[in-house]
Design an enzyme around this catalytic site. Sequence first.
Site, mmCIF file in Angstrom:
data_model
loop_
_atom_site.group_PDB
_atom_site.id
_atom_site.type_symbol
_atom_site.label_atom_id
_atom_site.label_comp_id
_atom_site.label_asym_id
_atom_site.label_seq_id
_atom_site.Cartn_x
_atom_site.Cartn_y
_atom_site.Cartn_z
ATOM 1 N N CYS A 114 0.886 -1.277 -0.081
ATOM 2 C CA CYS A 114 0.068 0.061 -0.123
ATOM 3 C C CYS A 114 0.837 1.156 0.137
ATOM 4 C CB CYS A 114 -0.881 0.022 1.464
ATOM 5 S SG CYS A 114 -2.042 -1.345 1.227
ATOM 6 N N HIS A 260 -3.876 6.848 1.567
ATOM 7 C CA HIS A 260 -4.129 5.546 0.932
ATOM 8 C C HIS A 260 -5.646 5.201 1.200
ATOM 9 C CE1 HIS A 260 -4.218 1.511 0.029
ATOM 10 N NE2 HIS A 260 -4.113 1.023 1.460
ATOM 11 N N ASN A 290 -10.272 -0.584 -2.246
ATOM 12 C CA ASN A 290 -8.907 -0.652 -1.933
ATOM 13 C C ASN A 290 -7.916 -1.217 -3.155
ATOM 14 O OD1 ASN A 290 -6.342 -1.093 -1.062
ATOM 15 N ND2 ASN A 290 -6.989 -1.492 0.994
HETATM 16 N N1 ACO Z 1 -19.641 -9.313 5.642
HETATM 17 C C1 ACO Z 1 -20.572 -9.465 6.380
HETATM 18 N N2 ACO Z 1 -20.119 -10.126 7.740
HETATM 19 C C2 ACO Z 1 -18.825 -9.997 7.971
HETATM 20 C C3 ACO Z 1 -17.807 -9.840 7.001
HETATM 21 C C4 ACO Z 1 -18.392 -9.488 5.482
HETATM 22 N N3 ACO Z 1 -17.769 -9.118 4.432
HETATM 23 N N4 ACO Z 1 -16.533 -9.658 7.309
HETATM 24 C C5 ACO Z 1 -16.757 -10.090 8.640
HETATM 25 N N5 ACO Z 1 -17.880 -10.237 8.829
HETATM 26 C C6 ACO Z 1 -18.447 -10.655 10.220
HETATM 27 C C7 ACO Z 1 -17.610 -11.561 10.941
HETATM 28 O O1 ACO Z 1 -18.124 -12.791 10.825
HETATM 29 C C8 ACO Z 1 -17.880 -11.321 12.422
HETATM 30 O O2 ACO Z 1 -19.276 -11.787 12.807
HETATM 31 P P1 ACO Z 1 -19.541 -12.169 14.256
HETATM 32 O O3 ACO Z 1 -19.588 -11.156 14.980
HETATM 33 O O4 ACO Z 1 -20.827 -12.698 14.013
HETATM 34 O O5 ACO Z 1 -18.505 -13.084 14.769
HETATM 35 C C9 ACO Z 1 -18.312 -9.676 12.464
HETATM 36 O O6 ACO Z 1 -18.658 -9.363 10.896
HETATM 37 C C10 ACO Z 1 -16.921 -8.903 13.004
HETATM 38 O O7 ACO Z 1 -15.953 -9.471 12.051
HETATM 39 P P2 ACO Z 1 -14.150 -9.115 12.036
HETATM 40 O O8 ACO Z 1 -13.527 -9.642 11.490
HETATM 41 O O9 ACO Z 1 -13.905 -9.057 13.613
HETATM 42 O O10 ACO Z 1 -14.587 -7.579 11.505
HETATM 43 P P3 ACO Z 1 -14.170 -6.165 12.276
HETATM 44 O O11 ACO Z 1 -15.098 -5.631 13.029
HETATM 45 O O12 ACO Z 1 -12.718 -6.205 12.601
HETATM 46 O O13 ACO Z 1 -14.109 -5.421 10.630
HETATM 47 C C11 ACO Z 1 -12.659 -4.661 9.048
HETATM 48 C C12 ACO Z 1 -13.416 -5.896 9.734
HETATM 49 C C13 ACO Z 1 -13.631 -3.745 8.486
HETATM 50 C C14 ACO Z 1 -11.782 -5.016 8.038
HETATM 51 C C15 ACO Z 1 -11.846 -3.983 10.297
HETATM 52 O O14 ACO Z 1 -10.970 -4.721 11.003
HETATM 53 C C16 ACO Z 1 -11.077 -2.885 9.632
HETATM 54 O O15 ACO Z 1 -11.380 -1.978 9.324
HETATM 55 N N6 ACO Z 1 -9.930 -3.053 9.911
HETATM 56 C C17 ACO Z 1 -8.826 -2.151 8.999
HETATM 57 C C18 ACO Z 1 -8.043 -2.865 8.134
HETATM 58 C C19 ACO Z 1 -8.402 -2.401 6.725
HETATM 59 O O16 ACO Z 1 -9.364 -1.749 6.389
HETATM 60 N N7 ACO Z 1 -7.402 -2.920 5.811
HETATM 61 C C20 ACO Z 1 -7.466 -2.374 4.647
HETATM 62 C C21 ACO Z 1 -6.432 -3.303 3.658
HETATM 63 S S1 ACO Z 1 -5.011 -3.026 4.396
HETATM 64 C C22 ACO Z 1 -4.346 -1.790 3.928
HETATM 65 O O17 ACO Z 1 -4.885 -1.254 2.832
HETATM 66 C C23 ACO Z 1 -3.550 -0.873 4.766
#
Ligand code: ACO
Length: 333
Positions: A114, A260, A290
Amino acid sequence: MSLISRISGTGHFVPPHTVTNFDLEKEMDTTDEWIRKRTGIKERHYVKPGTGSSDLGYQASLKAIQDAGINKNEIDFIIAATLSPDHYFPGIGVLVQSKLGLEHIGALDIRNQCSGFIYALSAADQFIKSGMYKKILIVAAEVQSTNLDYSIEGRHLAVLFGDGGAAVILEPASKQENRGILSTHLFSDGRHVQKLWMDSPSPKDKPTFSYQIIDDKRCYPKMEGKHVFVNAVEKMPQAVWAALECNNMTIDDVDHLIPHQANDRISLMVAKKLGIPVPKVIRNIDRFGNTTAASIPIALDESVRNGRIQKNDIVVLTAFGSGYTWASALMRW
Ligand code: ACO
């Protein structure tokens, strides 16, 4: 005469096929509501089979060359950034070079995910300042849709990514004019490699490719989302503060921040930490997802072409990603 470097042309290209969150709902266990609320993404672009990141980078390069108003044969060096090269080796720099029909100029590939575009910009800036090259093509392109884990296990990552490419031309500018790249800052912390990575293919495995690796899903990108979030919102502001300090500026001097496009919630949190008004933050993740190395130059190209970025505006780029690596670049447009 001491030199600085200036972006003289920009271009981007995304494949025409748009995939909305509703399209994804039909293919995997997810919802438009979940994706929009957590990431701000509404749609992204996916390639059709047979298209590689070098093809997207090539198309974007043609636009940047045209925008710079140069003959392609004036380009004397290429720097390419991607985490999704067409092949395990070589990188895409040479493929873009041959597609453009540019004979025997050097082509350097950068592996900084990234942060790849800012790392490439920083390297190109040094080559221009040293006088070694006069017109450098920087190309950043990604095809990620073909290798994502669309199962429940990988869905938090799969919904984020899109395919796309972008390019810029970097040329010398006179220091008196004071328009161009004013600073770049690059950082890394390799302790967190496994928080955001793709483990396989790895020559550490013998054989490197096996059904076991596929069964174990080691061939897909993996991410600990919360760890990435916390670090991204800490490190991107730090990189911007380094740029501001280096240029004796404050955040009030900045006209546009291009983070980014990792996730819109990350961009908004970075803006809040920096104390920059949201209207000054360039955000297009809703339409592209992304696109990793390509995300900043796509946003830059859009904003220059639609007139949002004007001559003499102060623009700050910042990125964070796999490695971890993070970076900033500050320029007067
Ligand atoms: N659709 C529906 N439900 C989903 C999805 C999806 N695509 N993905 C995960 N879930 C569900 C999970 O199963 C979980 O369900 P549960 O509570 O019943 O167990 C719930 O949502 C939470 O899952 P987590 O994996 O813990 O999701 P989180 O709240 O951490 O959100 C996310 C995920 C949005 C990716 C978050 O961690 C985040 O914003 N991270 C930042 C990382 C990022 O954006 N990276 C970008 C790429 S890397 C970069 O460019 C730097």
